[in-house]
Design a protein around this motif. Structure first.
Motif, short mmCIF file in Angstrom:
data_model
loop_
_atom_site.label_atom_id
_atom_site.label_comp_id
_atom_site.label_asym_id
_atom_site.label_seq_id
_atom_site.Cartn_x
_atom_site.Cartn_y
_atom_site.Cartn_z
N MET A 383 28.35 39.03 17.38
CA MET A 383 28.08 37.47 17.53
C MET A 383 28.54 36.88 16.37
N LEU A 384 29.58 35.71 16.95
CA LEU A 384 30.22 35.02 15.85
C LEU A 384 29.63 33.91 15.90
N LEU A 385 29.38 33.32 14.50
CA LEU A 385 28.57 32.04 14.14
C LEU A 385 29.40 31.09 13.27
N PRO A 386 29.31 29.84 13.62
CA PRO A 386 30.43 29.03 12.79
C PRO A 386 29.41 28.55 11.55
N TYR A 387 29.90 28.73 10.24
CA TYR A 387 29.43 28.23 9.08
C TYR A 387 28.97 26.72 9.11
N CYS A 388 29.43 25.87 9.97
CA CYS A 388 29.20 24.73 10.07
C CYS A 388 27.83 24.30 10.74
N LEU A 438 40.55 40.78 15.14
CA LEU A 438 41.28 42.22 15.40
C LEU A 438 40.30 43.15 15.06
N TRP A 439 39.56 43.00 14.29
CA TRP A 439 38.70 44.25 13.97
C TRP A 439 37.66 44.49 15.38
N CYS A 440 37.49 43.50 16.13
CA CYS A 440 36.67 43.74 17.27
C CYS A 440 37.51 44.38 18.46
N ALA A 441 38.81 44.05 18.38
CA ALA A 441 39.76 44.53 19.18
C ALA A 441 40.02 46.02 19.07
N GLN A 442 40.21 46.42 17.65
CA GLN A 442 40.53 47.66 17.25
C GLN A 442 39.30 48.73 17.42
N ASN A 443 38.10 48.18 17.61
CA ASN A 443 37.09 49.03 17.93
C ASN A 443 36.46 48.79 19.25
N GLY A 444 37.08 48.03 19.98
CA GLY A 444 36.60 47.87 21.36
C GLY A 444 35.59 47.13 21.51
N TYR A 445 35.25 46.19 20.54
CA TYR A 445 33.68 45.35 20.72
C TYR A 445 34.16 44.25 21.59
N THR A 446 33.16 43.55 22.26
CA THR A 446 33.38 42.50 22.85
C THR A 446 32.29 41.54 22.19
N TYR A 447 32.43 40.35 22.18
CA TYR A 447 31.91 39.20 21.18
C TYR A 447 31.21 38.22 22.25
N ILE A 448 30.17 37.69 21.35
CA ILE A 448 29.64 36.27 21.86
C ILE A 448 29.91 35.32 20.99
N GLY A 449 30.42 34.34 20.93
CA GLY A 449 31.09 33.23 19.86
C GLY A 449 30.38 31.92 20.05
N HIS A 450 30.37 31.16 18.99
CA HIS A 450 29.84 29.69 19.31
C HIS A 450 30.97 28.92 18.62
N CYS A 451 31.66 27.99 19.49
CA CYS A 451 32.31 26.98 18.74
C CYS A 451 32.49 25.51 19.55
N CYS A 452 33.37 24.60 19.29
CA CYS A 452 33.30 23.60 19.99
C CYS A 452 34.54 23.67 21.13
N TYR A 453 34.62 22.87 22.04
CA TYR A 453 35.60 23.00 23.08
C TYR A 453 37.04 22.65 22.30
N GLY A 470 42.26 44.07 23.11
CA GLY A 470 40.99 44.71 23.54
C GLY A 470 39.65 43.95 23.34
N ALA A 471 39.81 42.59 22.69
CA ALA A 471 38.70 42.14 22.19
C ALA A 471 38.37 41.02 23.35
N LYS A 472 37.47 41.44 24.30
CA LYS A 472 37.08 40.49 25.35
C LYS A 472 35.87 39.74 24.80
N GLY A 473 35.65 38.33 25.18
CA GLY A 473 34.52 37.76 24.76
C GLY A 473 33.84 36.68 25.65
N VAL A 474 32.78 35.87 25.25
CA VAL A 474 32.23 34.70 25.79
C VAL A 474 32.13 33.74 24.58
N LEU A 475 32.59 32.36 24.93
CA LEU A 475 32.25 31.43 23.86
C LEU A 475 31.31 30.41 24.54
N LEU A 476 30.44 29.85 23.79
CA LEU A 476 29.49 28.98 23.81
C LEU A 476 29.80 27.67 23.19
#
Length: 727
Positions: A383-388, A438-453, A470-476
């Motif tokens: 899960m990727l989270l923005p510092y802001c 890149l770390w996600c891609a090399q480890n085959g990890y899928t992520y859920i991330g949060h950012c603005c449009y 190789g890093a698939k994901g969903v952005l919210l």
């Protein structure tokens, strides 16, 4: 015999009106094949035919600076014109040139113009899809439009260019607005004055281009003037091309409650698609397509939108292919499959209904990248989270960590991530995002991330590149006033990590999304917060005003972000980007230290703090002896990566977002970085090399940094001892 005309410096609406007039008259056989030269006055921004002003232009800046905004009749992207630039156009019948289609026409005319530039002494070449370059730098962008067998193909020649003004006029990523970004943009474009060392008269440029075009196309030409009919039509049409009806006739893609919105890019350009669907019957009610691309005929976009109305979603893919199958159309580097991908992209969001997300909230899902929405959620590991989204007062705002105090939605996200067996990561910089993907891609990890449009649109390439690797994901989406809505200055502050506005994650949507993942029996939570204190070796370097925070960047933060460093690893040491032995690097380092008039040594959080790790304590002890032996180091500390917002002493501390300030303040000619995390080291090196003349040395504990003037890899206490012995 072809006609050549120069229509002088004109406002954008007159030039665009003449484009339309001359193309139509050529289609009617009323004017000869023509080569036209033109210039713009006053300066302006022109968007492509399929683009919207709101999505391409920084209207606040252009209005403030008196830069006019207009729309071309050709497709493609937005362009900034100053009064020095020279526009060129070929208006002709395609049967009179040796080209069978749009791509052949593009290549032929671009080669002709490049040949003309070479006659000026500029080494220009055609670069597909539609640029003319000089040793990799763009000097002319081009594009065209057809009306029957008649075509208008046009481009510009950059003469004496203000890159900063162009960047601030267009909606482009904010790092390009920094001094580094401006330099980077300057390195990607070229202009005549910089190549030749002087600005040649426009007549000299005209003649060179004419020679190239005439030789390549095999034509004869003579200078002439606009006809009376062209001038009369200009009088009657100029006001239309100045009107809002023309300039704003393409609206930005809709993002309302009943419409699914998506952005798709491909080699042929960028698509922005809005799709209105009936979720009960699963029928597409309406689709709107705009963006940066070239198609012939232009109206095919409107025809496609009409053709797809009331199409069942299950039949949509085949119906798009059916539309293009028997139609006479062309796209520059475009195929029917690009339209399939672009239109289906936003429809993936509809899967959110199965997770309990209301229809009106589906656009809070920015994108499902590389796969279906539910599939990506079920596989998500990170899960990727923005510092802001962390409070300004939070000690963890600029750390990849969270105290989970309950004071913000990021803490909720951390708890939910642990509950679902995921790894939560706070993204504190663009470099960290790049490395983490890149770390996600090399480890085959899928992520859920949060950012603005806005962030997603401007950083589309980094997510697309990660998906291919190789890093698939969903952005919210996130809520609040983003740096992009506050203007250029706040975007720049955000890029440097100094954005102070607090945003929020959309907790309700996050919980609905995460419902697709089962809970784990034992949450994979960080066991205990790392205990740390001031290192006994560097207590006397602690700024008197500095207070110990609740948290600091831990040694573990470096270990999961090493994918990028591994990619650039060249061995035990580098001088410049050349791999050398550790002994050879140390020999040069010792020479630099002895010759330096004002060296500085920066101690990062890996050594400034006592992490109760034997290896780091030993390394700190040797570093202390090295400092004492040299005796001339201006020691500066970087205890954490929080921005100082000018509330610090540059003689003893370095501001993480602005490391060059301390170096410039102290006039340091040599800077050694020790104990700084790799992702932050990359950032510091880049800014120091951009803004200062200091030599930069990275004594790295991991894979090294070839972008530094000198770097050593896996620099432990033993290697520091070797440096100490050679001093």
């Amino acid at each position: 015999m072809w006609r050549v005309v120069y229509t002088g410096q004109r406002p954008h609406y007159e030039n665009i009106a003449l484009d339309r007039i001359m193309l139509d008259l050529k289609a009617e056989g009323k004017i000869p094949n023509t080569i036209r030269f033109l210039q713009f006055k006053p300066e302006c921004v022109l968007i492509g035919f399929h683009q919207s002003v709101e999505e391409e232009v920084r209207v606040d800046y252009t209005q403030r600076e008196g830069i006019q905004v207009g729309r071309r009749i050709t497709g493609g992207g937005a362009i900034y014109f100053d009064e020095t630039q020279i526009g060129w156009e070929v208006i002709a019948d395609i049967r009179d040139v040796d080209a069978k289609n749009f791509e052949e026409l593009t290549a032929m005319i671009c080669r002709a113009v490049a040949k003309g530039l070479r006659k000026l002494g500029i080494k220009a070449d055609f670069r597909p899809r539609n640029d003319i370059e000089v040793e990799g730098r763009k000097i002319s962008g081009t594009g065209g439009v057809f009306e029957g067998n008649a075509f208008l193909y046009q481009g510009t020649i950059l003469m004496d260019f203000n890159v900063e003004r162009m960047l601030k006029s267009l909606q482009i990523p904010v790092e390009k607005l920094t001094s580094k970004g401006i330099k980077s943009a300057e390195d990607r474009v070229e202009w005549v004055k910089r190549v030749l060392g002087y600005l040649p008269p426009k007549e000299e440029v005209f003649e060179a281009l004419l020679r190239g075009i005439s030789e390549e196309l095999g034509i004869n030409y003579q200078w002439g003037n606009l006809t009376e009919e062209e001038l009369e039509l200009l009088d009657s049409k100029r006001d239309y091309y100045k009107s809002d009806e023309w300039i704003y006739h393409v609206k930005s893609a809709v993002k309302d409650q009943d419409t699914l919105f998506g952005i798709h890019r491909c080699p042929g350009g960028t698509f922005r698609v809005s799709a209105k669907i009936d979720t009960r019957t699963k029928v597409l009610q309406q689709v709107i397509i705009n963006g940066d691309f070239f198609v012939k005929p232009q109206r095919i976009i409107y025809d496609l939108e009409a053709y797809l109305k009331h199409t069942p979603i299950d039949n949509l893919e085949s119906r798009i292919r059916e539309f293009f199958k028997d139609r006479d159309w062309e796209g520059l580097n475009l195929s029917a499959e690009d339209f399939v991908d672009a239109i289906l992209f936003p429809l993936r969001k509809a899967e959110g209904l199965q997770l309990g997300i209301e229809k009106k909230r589906l656009n809070n899902i920015i994108a499902s990248i590389g796969g279906g929405l539910i599939e990506n959620i079920e596989k998500a590991k990170v899960m990727l989270l923005p510092y802001c989204a962390k409070p300004r007062w939070c000690d963890y705002r600029h750390l990849d960590d969270c105290g989970e105090c309950g004071g913000c939605t990021v803490g909720d996200a951390y708890r939910l991530a642990y509950q679902k067996g995921m790894i939560p990561i706070t993204i504190t910089s663009f470099e960290l995002l790049r490395d983490t993907l890149l770390w996600c891609a090399q480890n085959g990890y899928t992520y859920i991330g949060h950012c603005c449009y806005e962030f997603y649109e401007k950083r589309y390439e980094i997510f697309a590149k990660a998906s291919k690797e190789g890093a698939k994901g969903v952005l919210l989406d996130i809520v609040g006033t983003t740096c992009y809505s506050l203007g250029v200055e706040e975007e720049e502050r955000a890029y440097h990590g100094e954005f102070t506005v607090e945003l929020d994650l959309i907790k309700e949507d996050m919980q609905s999304i995460m419902s697709a993942k089962p809970d784990v029996e034992a949450p994979d939570k960080k066991e205990v917060k790392r205990d740390f204190d001031f290192s006994p070796h560097f207590l006397d370097f602690k700024p008197p005003y500095y207070k110990k925070p609740k948290a600091a960047p831990t040694p573990e933060e470096d270990m999961t972000r090493t994918s990028m460093q591994k990619e650039v690893f060249k061995g035990e040491a580098t001088i410049g980007e050349e791999a050398v032995s550790f002994k050879e690097a140390v020999k040069l380092l010792v020479k630099w230290i002895k010759e330096s008039k004002n060296p500085t040594l920066v101690i990062g959080p890996l050594l400034f703090w006592d992490w109760k790790e034997k290896e780091l304590l030993e390394k700190g002890e040797v570093l202390r002896r090295l400092i004492e032996k040299v005796g001339r180091f201006n020691v500066k500390v970087m205890p954490d990566y929080r921005p100082k917002l000018k509330k610090y002493d540059p003689t003893v501390e370095m501001d993480p977002p602005n490391p060059h300030h301390a170096v410039l303040y102290g006039k340091h000619d040599l800077t050694l970085l020790v104990g700084v995390h790799c992702y932050r080291t990359d950032f510091v090196i880049r800014l120091l090399k951009k803004h200062t003349d200091t030599k930069v040395v990275a004594l790295c504990g991991l894979y090294g940094h070839p972008t530094a003037d000198l770097s050593t890899s896996f620099t432990d206490a033993q290697k520091l001892e070797e440096i100490l012995k050679m001093l």
